[in-house]
Design a protein around this motif. Structure first.
Motif, PDB file in Angstrom:
ATOM      1  N   THR A  24       0.830  -1.202   0.000  1.00 27.38           N
ATOM      2  CA  THR A  24       0.000   0.000   0.000  1.00 27.38           C
ATOM      3  C   THR A  24       0.863   1.251   0.000  1.00 27.38           C
ATOM      4  O   THR A  24       0.594   2.218  -0.726  1.00 27.38           O
ATOM      5  CB  THR A  24      -0.929   0.008   1.234  1.00 27.38           C
ATOM      6  OG1 THR A  24      -1.782  -1.134   1.173  1.00 27.38           O
ATOM      7  CG2 THR A  24      -1.774   1.267   1.272  1.00 27.38           C
ATOM      8  N   GLU A  25       1.916   1.252   0.817  1.00 26.60           N
ATOM      9  CA  GLU A  25       2.829   2.400   0.846  1.00 26.60           C
ATOM     10  C   GLU A  25       3.478   2.621  -0.512  1.00 26.60           C
ATOM     11  O   GLU A  25       3.604   3.759  -0.980  1.00 26.60           O
ATOM     12  CB  GLU A  25       3.910   2.179   1.908  1.00 26.60           C
ATOM     13  CG  GLU A  25       3.449   2.344   3.337  1.00 26.60           C
ATOM     14  CD  GLU A  25       3.237   3.801   3.705  1.00 26.60           C
ATOM     15  OE1 GLU A  25       3.759   4.690   3.000  1.00 26.60           O
ATOM     16  OE2 GLU A  25       2.543   4.056   4.705  1.00 26.60           O
ATOM     17  N   ARG A  27       2.319   1.784  -3.430  1.00 29.00           N
ATOM     18  CA  ARG A  27       1.318   2.313  -4.361  1.00 29.00           C
ATOM     19  C   ARG A  27       1.070   3.793  -4.117  1.00 29.00           C
ATOM     20  O   ARG A  27       1.037   4.589  -5.063  1.00 29.00           O
ATOM     21  CB  ARG A  27       0.007   1.533  -4.211  1.00 29.00           C
ATOM     22  CG  ARG A  27      -1.137   2.061  -5.066  1.00 29.00           C
ATOM     23  CD  ARG A  27      -2.390   1.236  -4.883  1.00 29.00           C
ATOM     24  NE  ARG A  27      -2.848   1.201  -3.506  1.00 29.00           N
ATOM     25  CZ  ARG A  27      -3.540   2.179  -2.918  1.00 29.00           C
ATOM     26  NH1 ARG A  27      -3.826   3.290  -3.599  1.00 29.00           N
ATOM     27  NH2 ARG A  27      -3.923   2.065  -1.665  1.00 29.00           N
ATOM     28  N   LEU A  28       0.909   4.184  -2.868  1.00 25.22           N
ATOM     29  CA  LEU A  28       0.647   5.583  -2.545  1.00 25.22           C
ATOM     30  C   LEU A  28       1.816   6.490  -2.928  1.00 25.22           C
ATOM     31  O   LEU A  28       1.619   7.625  -3.369  1.00 25.22           O
ATOM     32  CB  LEU A  28       0.358   5.742  -1.050  1.00 25.22           C
ATOM     33  CG  LEU A  28      -0.944   5.109  -0.531  1.00 25.22           C
ATOM     34  CD1 LEU A  28      -0.997   5.203   0.986  1.00 25.22           C
ATOM     35  CD2 LEU A  28      -2.158   5.788  -1.159  1.00 25.22           C
ATOM     36  N   ARG A  29       3.013   5.990  -2.779  1.00 30.25           N
ATOM     37  CA  ARG A  29       4.215   6.779  -3.032  1.00 30.25           C
ATOM     38  C   ARG A  29       4.672   6.726  -4.488  1.00 30.25           C
ATOM     39  O   ARG A  29       5.596   7.443  -4.867  1.00 30.25           O
ATOM     40  CB  ARG A  29       5.356   6.287  -2.134  1.00 30.25           C
ATOM     41  CG  ARG A  29       5.124   6.535  -0.655  1.00 30.25           C
ATOM     42  CD  ARG A  29       6.090   5.744   0.212  1.00 30.25           C
ATOM     43  NE  ARG A  29       5.925   6.094   1.613  1.00 30.25           N
ATOM     44  CZ  ARG A  29       6.641   7.016   2.249  1.00 30.25           C
ATOM     45  NH1 ARG A  29       7.598   7.665   1.590  1.00 30.25           N
ATOM     46  NH2 ARG A  29       6.429   7.292   3.513  1.00 30.25           N
ATOM     47  N   ALA A  79      -1.926  -4.458  -4.094  1.00 27.26           N
ATOM     48  CA  ALA A  79      -1.666  -3.258  -4.898  1.00 27.26           C
ATOM     49  C   ALA A  79      -1.303  -3.656  -6.325  1.00 27.26           C
ATOM     50  O   ALA A  79      -0.125  -3.634  -6.705  1.00 27.26           O
ATOM     51  CB  ALA A  79      -0.548  -2.427  -4.259  1.00 27.26           C
ATOM     52  N   THR A 146      -7.982   1.061   8.784  1.00 27.25           N
ATOM     53  CA  THR A 146      -8.013   1.798   7.523  1.00 27.25           C
ATOM     54  C   THR A 146      -8.703   3.140   7.692  1.00 27.25           C
ATOM     55  O   THR A 146      -8.935   3.844   6.718  1.00 27.25           O
ATOM     56  CB  THR A 146      -8.745   0.981   6.436  1.00 27.25           C
ATOM     57  OG1 THR A 146     -10.063   0.664   6.898  1.00 27.25           O
ATOM     58  CG2 THR A 146      -7.994  -0.303   6.136  1.00 27.25           C
ATOM     59  N   THR A 169       3.476  13.874   5.294  1.00 26.78           N
ATOM     60  CA  THR A 169       3.487  13.174   4.011  1.00 26.78           C
ATOM     61  C   THR A 169       2.534  11.987   4.040  1.00 26.78           C
ATOM     62  O   THR A 169       1.759  11.766   3.105  1.00 26.78           O
ATOM     63  CB  THR A 169       4.907  12.703   3.667  1.00 26.78           C
ATOM     64  OG1 THR A 169       5.764  13.841   3.547  1.00 26.78           O
ATOM     65  CG2 THR A 169       4.928  11.926   2.359  1.00 26.78           C
ATOM     66  N   GLU A 170       2.574  11.204   5.129  1.00 27.79           N
ATOM     67  CA  GLU A 170       1.691  10.056   5.254  1.00 27.79           C
ATOM     68  C   GLU A 170       0.232  10.479   5.267  1.00 27.79           C
ATOM     69  O   GLU A 170      -0.619   9.857   4.622  1.00 27.79           O
ATOM     70  CB  GLU A 170       2.021   9.273   6.529  1.00 27.79           C
ATOM     71  CG  GLU A 170       3.268   8.428   6.429  1.00 27.79           C
ATOM     72  CD  GLU A 170       3.090   7.261   5.486  1.00 27.79           C
ATOM     73  OE1 GLU A 170       2.045   6.583   5.536  1.00 27.79           O
ATOM     74  OE2 GLU A 170       3.995   7.014   4.667  1.00 27.79           O
ATOM     75  N   LEU A 173      -0.766  11.434   1.724  1.00 27.50           N
ATOM     76  CA  LEU A 173      -0.876  10.282   0.840  1.00 27.50           C
ATOM     77  C   LEU A 173      -2.138   9.469   1.133  1.00 27.50           C
ATOM     78  O   LEU A 173      -2.781   8.946   0.223  1.00 27.50           O
ATOM     79  CB  LEU A 173       0.352   9.383   0.998  1.00 27.50           C
ATOM     80  CG  LEU A 173       1.675   9.911   0.450  1.00 27.50           C
ATOM     81  CD1 LEU A 173       2.816   8.990   0.850  1.00 27.50           C
ATOM     82  CD2 LEU A 173       1.626  10.050  -1.068  1.00 27.50           C
ATOM     83  N   ARG A 174      -2.493   9.367   2.392  1.00 27.75           N
ATOM     84  CA  ARG A 174      -3.630   8.549   2.797  1.00 27.75           C
ATOM     85  C   ARG A 174      -4.951   9.323   2.775  1.00 27.75           C
ATOM     86  O   ARG A 174      -6.014   8.727   2.971  1.00 27.75           O
ATOM     87  CB  ARG A 174      -3.397   8.003   4.206  1.00 27.75           C
ATOM     88  CG  ARG A 174      -2.196   7.066   4.325  1.00 27.75           C
ATOM     89  CD  ARG A 174      -1.802   6.881   5.777  1.00 27.75           C
ATOM     90  NE  ARG A 174      -0.631   6.025   5.932  1.00 27.75           N
ATOM     91  CZ  ARG A 174      -0.656   4.790   6.432  1.00 27.75           C
ATOM     92  NH1 ARG A 174      -1.808   4.270   6.803  1.00 27.75           N
ATOM     93  NH2 ARG A 174       0.446   4.088   6.550  1.00 27.75           N
ATOM     94  N   GLY A 175      -4.885  10.644   2.592  1.00 28.16           N
ATOM     95  CA  GLY A 175      -6.089  11.451   2.684  1.00 28.16           C
ATOM     96  C   GLY A 175      -6.666  11.439   4.083  1.00 28.16           C
ATOM     97  O   GLY A 175      -7.888  11.467   4.273  1.00 28.16           O
TER      98      GLY A 175
END
Length: 289
Positions: A24-25, A27-29, A79, A146, A169-170, A173-175
């Motif tokens: 997941t990280e 994919r987000l990054r 992902a 989540t 930043t996290e 990225l996660r909204g």
């Protein structure tokens, strides 16, 4: 954003949870994912192939290949579309992942691995990497949330700047919303020095100063991340207990490796160690630069 997220695997349920979080990280990054297993048996000069009396696919090497393939498949399921690579490295897990951290933007590990003792809350690999890793280290438990905010432990130290940047930043990225949480007592807050003497302070002054500390620590980052909803809290109470309780409703807790109360030369402070052992959500430990 580009780079590489590294995840250490050993076949345990905890490491597979780490694979999901790492995928997941990545994919987000917009980063590649590297699945790494440290294979210690070659150094011990034991046979790696199947036993003459056992099944043809029953050797140590075959078992390692299976667990790595399972981890890679789990990552691609979580992902789809990310670039997943893998490596089986001959060496001790702690040293292997520390070396991997030198070129990674994030290393992810499970809270406990196959070698953990029954009842041990967090394994030696996680603690070691949090102290010695060259990049942020994310320690994952089996069932991360989540929802909920990203919580940043704020202490106002210069060493915490990198942790603050990571937390923002996290959250972006996660909204997710971000909570800057600072716990203080009369023992860990810097003492004011008004005219009344070094130990005198008007009622409410200390609490006001601690609230200002949190706001000032996050001010510049708020400008850089205008889309992140930020809440600041200055709570009078013990730091470890306050952060542990807050982690119950968090999707991620971010702390610096050591703060303003740490001894010079100490790589991992008591607060960050306590979070690794007792937090109720994944914990990211970020060393200052």
């Amino acid at each position: 954003m580009s780079g590489q997220v590294v995840v250490g695997v050993d076949g345990s349920a905890s490491s597979l949870a780490a694979v999901e979080a790492a995928a997941t990280e990545a994919r987000l990054r917009g980063a590649a994912l590297r699945v790494v297993h440290a294979f210690v048996w070659p150094a011990m000069h034991v046979p790696l192939g199947p036993s003459p009396l056992g099944p043809r696919d029953g050797g140590l090497r075959q078992e390692v290949d299976r667990l790595v393939a399972e981890a890679v498949e789990r990552a691609r399921t979580v992902a789809p579309g990310i670039d997943v690579g893998h490596a089986v490295v001959s060496g001790e897990p702690l040293a292997t992942l520390e070396t991997e951290s030198r070129t990674a933007e994030l290393v992810v590990v499970g809270s406990r691995g196959m070698g953990g003792f029954v009842g041990l809350l967090v394994g030696s690999t996680a603690v070691h990497l949090a102290a010695h890793g060259r990049c942020p280290v994310l320690v994952v438990r089996e069932e991360p949330r989540t929802d909920g905010p990203v919580i940043l432990g704020v202490d106002g130290s210069a060493a915490a700047e990198a942790a603050t940047d990571f937390a923002f930043t996290e959250a972006a990225l996660r909204g997710a919303p971000l909570v800057g949480l600072h716990a203080w007592t009369t023992w860990n807050a810097p003492l004011p020095t008004p005219e009344g003497g070094p130990f005198a302070a008007a009622p409410g002054v200390l609490a006001h100063d601690e609230e200002r500390l949190v706001s000032e620590a996050l001010a510049g980052h708020r400008e850089r991340f205008p889309d992140v909803a930020v809440t600041t809290k200055a709570v009078r109470g013990p730091t470890r207990e306050t952060l542990i309780e807050a982690s119950r409703s968090a999707r991620l807790l971010v702390v610096g490796a050591r703060g303003r109360g740490g001894f010079t030369g100490l790589l991992l402070g008591s607060v960050s160690q306590a979070m690794l052992h007792h937090a109720h959500c994944p914990v990211a430990v970020v060393r200052g630069t």
